[in-house]
Design a protein around this motif. Structure first.
Motif, PDB file in Angstrom:
ATOM      1  N   SER A  31       0.851  -0.930  -0.211  1.00  0.00           N
ATOM      2  CA  SER A  31       0.550   0.330   0.214  1.00  0.00           C
ATOM      3  C   SER A  31       0.329   1.392  -0.001  1.00  0.00           C
TER       4      SER A  31
ATOM      5  N   GLN B 291      -4.630  -8.508 -11.361  1.00  0.00           N
ATOM      6  CA  GLN B 291      -4.730  -7.906 -10.361  1.00  0.00           C
ATOM      7  C   GLN B 291      -3.476  -7.557  -9.600  1.00  0.00           C
TER       8      GLN B 291
ATOM      9  N   ASP C 259      -5.485  -1.941  -3.407  1.00  0.00           N
ATOM     10  CA  ASP C 259      -6.198  -0.892  -2.559  1.00  0.00           C
ATOM     11  C   ASP C 259      -7.441   0.117  -3.186  1.00  0.00           C
ATOM     12  N   GLY C 260      -7.523  -1.471  -4.806  1.00  0.00           N
ATOM     13  CA  GLY C 260      -8.044  -0.904  -5.319  1.00  0.00           C
ATOM     14  C   GLY C 260      -8.414   0.041  -6.487  1.00  0.00           C
TER      15      GLY C 260
ATOM     16  N   THR D 145      -4.188 -15.837   0.233  1.00  0.00           N
ATOM     17  CA  THR D 145      -4.549 -15.241  -0.390  1.00  0.00           C
ATOM     18  C   THR D 145      -5.269 -13.466   0.018  1.00  0.00           C
ATOM     19  N   SER D 146      -5.693 -12.785  -1.585  1.00  0.00           N
ATOM     20  CA  SER D 146      -5.658 -11.731  -1.979  1.00  0.00           C
ATOM     21  C   SER D 146      -5.747 -10.596  -0.768  1.00  0.00           C
ATOM     22  N   ASP D 147      -6.553 -11.324  -0.298  1.00  0.00           N
ATOM     23  CA  ASP D 147      -6.924  -9.633   0.667  1.00  0.00           C
ATOM     24  C   ASP D 147      -7.205 -10.601   2.624  1.00  0.00           C
ATOM     25  N   PHE D 148      -5.413 -10.870   2.174  1.00  0.00           N
ATOM     26  CA  PHE D 148      -4.322 -11.403   3.616  1.00  0.00           C
ATOM     27  C   PHE D 148      -5.237 -12.470   4.651  1.00  0.00           C
ATOM     28  N   LYS D 149      -6.067 -13.201   3.728  1.00  0.00           N
ATOM     29  CA  LYS D 149      -6.577 -14.369   4.845  1.00  0.00           C
ATOM     30  C   LYS D 149      -5.154 -15.768   4.810  1.00  0.00           C
TER      31      LYS D 149
ATOM     32  N   PRO E   7      -0.219 -12.450  -2.103  1.00  0.00           N
ATOM     33  CA  PRO E   7      -0.081 -10.679  -2.559  1.00  0.00           C
ATOM     34  C   PRO E   7       1.053  -9.797  -1.583  1.00  0.00           C
TER      35      PRO E   7
END
Length: 428
Positions: free
Chosen positions: A103, A133, A138-139, A218-222, A385
């Motif tokens: 970020s 992707q 952050d979108g 995962t891409s959302d940090f799981k 990621p």
């Protein structure tokens, strides 16, 4: 060592650290100059020595000259981030690796969404989704994919035939069965292991976890979204190691060892980037030219068909936020991302980011793996990621993987330890 193998048609090791110029070229006497920070291979595929200059049309239309400063991968990223952190930079385009833009790093680069809306890239959806992707943080889109290195399952057809195996594995279970059968002494007297893989790269255990529907991060940090899948993947690797189907030297095996062992017929299977195909089958380097082929890495028989996600790394083109002439930089990125130039770069050895490039008759004819690589690329994504502590997280992950694979720690305990050690490193 990065999985993003910069070698397609013998580019490995050609880029020396520090600025380099490919070859002396006549001056374009252009009124504008676009300074570019890249790896040498990015310039080579655009302006091959003795070949077509793929930037000629852009240079004429923009009355501009592209001037490359080239570095090896890590020095390049360091220089790019330093330049982008200044009050102003003379570099309009920088090539960035997809696992680097955290970020905070992303804030150093121009969000490209407005430029895309105003003056879009040609058929942007044709660029593989996983690569797009990887350049979205952050979108916000901060880079346009330009090169990828995607992994496949390579096999030595001659060794398979010698062991009575008529076709490469179609499931992970079949792959394990093959590797055990292929752990033998070949008729030439060479000791063969069923499979070789480097122990210092996350792509391998991640692929085995994905084969059971799991993942690393995962891409959302799981972290470990399906711990049982990781346990199954590591259990398979441990079983292969105990059976001798992985080298005894697994804990110290590197990426280049995979190439050497396959070329010498010391291993029957490996997982590595599709770009290695030519090197594997080069008569001057390989004892099995024409016999080393590749397919997609297979999922478990328990995984629904088409759900196996390959692993890829990619490069993208970004514009430092502190560069003033963003329109000129964007015109270069648009040109390089076009279908015409993407195809031209592919013919010069680049890993094409567009799915349509693989369907081009000329390219497909020159690349026997075009169809399978295109299919894998459709759903491939990075091993993990980018985030500030990604390097440490990968180190902890690989430490636990190695202990589990060689039997120094129970698999379940190793996976639990991953969770405990890595979770504090993830973004909140």
């Amino acid at each position: 060592m990065s999985f993003n193998n910069l070698t397609r048609r013998h580019f490995l090791g050609t880029a020396a650290a520090g600025a380099a110029v490919l070859a002396a070229r006549p001056s374009l006497a252009a009124s504008k100059t676009l300074n570019i920070l890249s790896h040498r291979v990015h310039q080579t595929v655009l302006q091959p020595q003795g070949g077509e200059n793929l930037l000629a049309e852009w240079s004429k239309a923009q009355d501009a000259e592209a001037v490359f400063s080239t570095f090896d991968s890590n020095p390049l990223q360091d220089r790019l981030f330093r330049e982008a952190g200044l009050s102003k930079t003379d570099f309009g385009v920088g090539y960035i690796i997809d696992n680097r833009p955290t970020s905070d790093v992303a804030k150093l680069f121009t969000p490209l969404d407005d430029l895309m809306a105003k003056d879009p890239i040609e058929d942007y959806e044709d660029i593989a989704a996983g690569l797009r992707q990887g350049m979205t943080v952050d979108g916000k889109l901060i880079g346009i994919p330009v090169r990828h290195a995607t992994g496949g399952l390579f096999y030595n057809e001659a060794l398979l035939e010698e062991a009575g195996i008529s076709a490469p594995a179609k499931t992970l279970e079949e792959l394990v069965e093959h590797t055990k059968k292929l752990t033998f002494t070949s008729k030439s007297g060479t000791p063969v292991v069923g499979m070789i893989m480097a122990s210092d790269l996350a792509i391998f255990p991640v692929s085995f976890a994905r084969a059971f529907g799991g993942d690393f991060i995962t891409s959302d940090f799981k972290l470990l979204p399906n711990p049982e899948a990781m346990e199954k993947g590591l259990a398979v690797l441990n079983d292969m190691f105990k059976a001798g189907a992985l080298p005894r030297s697994y804990a110290t095996t590197k990426n280049d060892d995979q190439v050497t062992w396959m070329q010498q017929g010391r291993a029957a299977y490996t997982m590595i980037t599709f770009a290695r195909f030519k090197q594997f089958n080069d008569p001057q380097q390989s004892q099995f030219p024409g016999k080393i082929k590749a397919v997609a890495f297979p999922g478990s028989e328990s995984l629904p068909a088409g759900k196996m996600a390959g692993v890829t790394e990619s490069w993208g083109m970004a514009i430092p936020a502190n560069y003033p002439n963003k329109e000129l930089a964007w015109s270069y990125i648009k040109e390089v991302a076009s279908k015409r130039v993407t195809l031209g770069m592919a013919k010069n050895g680049n890993g094409p980011v567009r799915v349509s490039t693989y369907a081009d008759p000329g390219f497909a004819q020159s690349n026997p793996l075009a169809a399978v690589e295109a299919e894998v690329l459709k759903s491939a994504r990075g091993a993990f990621p980018p985030f500030p502590e990604a390097a440490r997280a990968q180190q902890f992950f690989l430490e636990e993987v190695q202990l589990a694979v060689i039997g120094r720690k129970p698999v379940k305990e190793a996976v639990a330890s991953m969770q405990q050690r890595i979770q504090p490193l993830l973004p909140k």
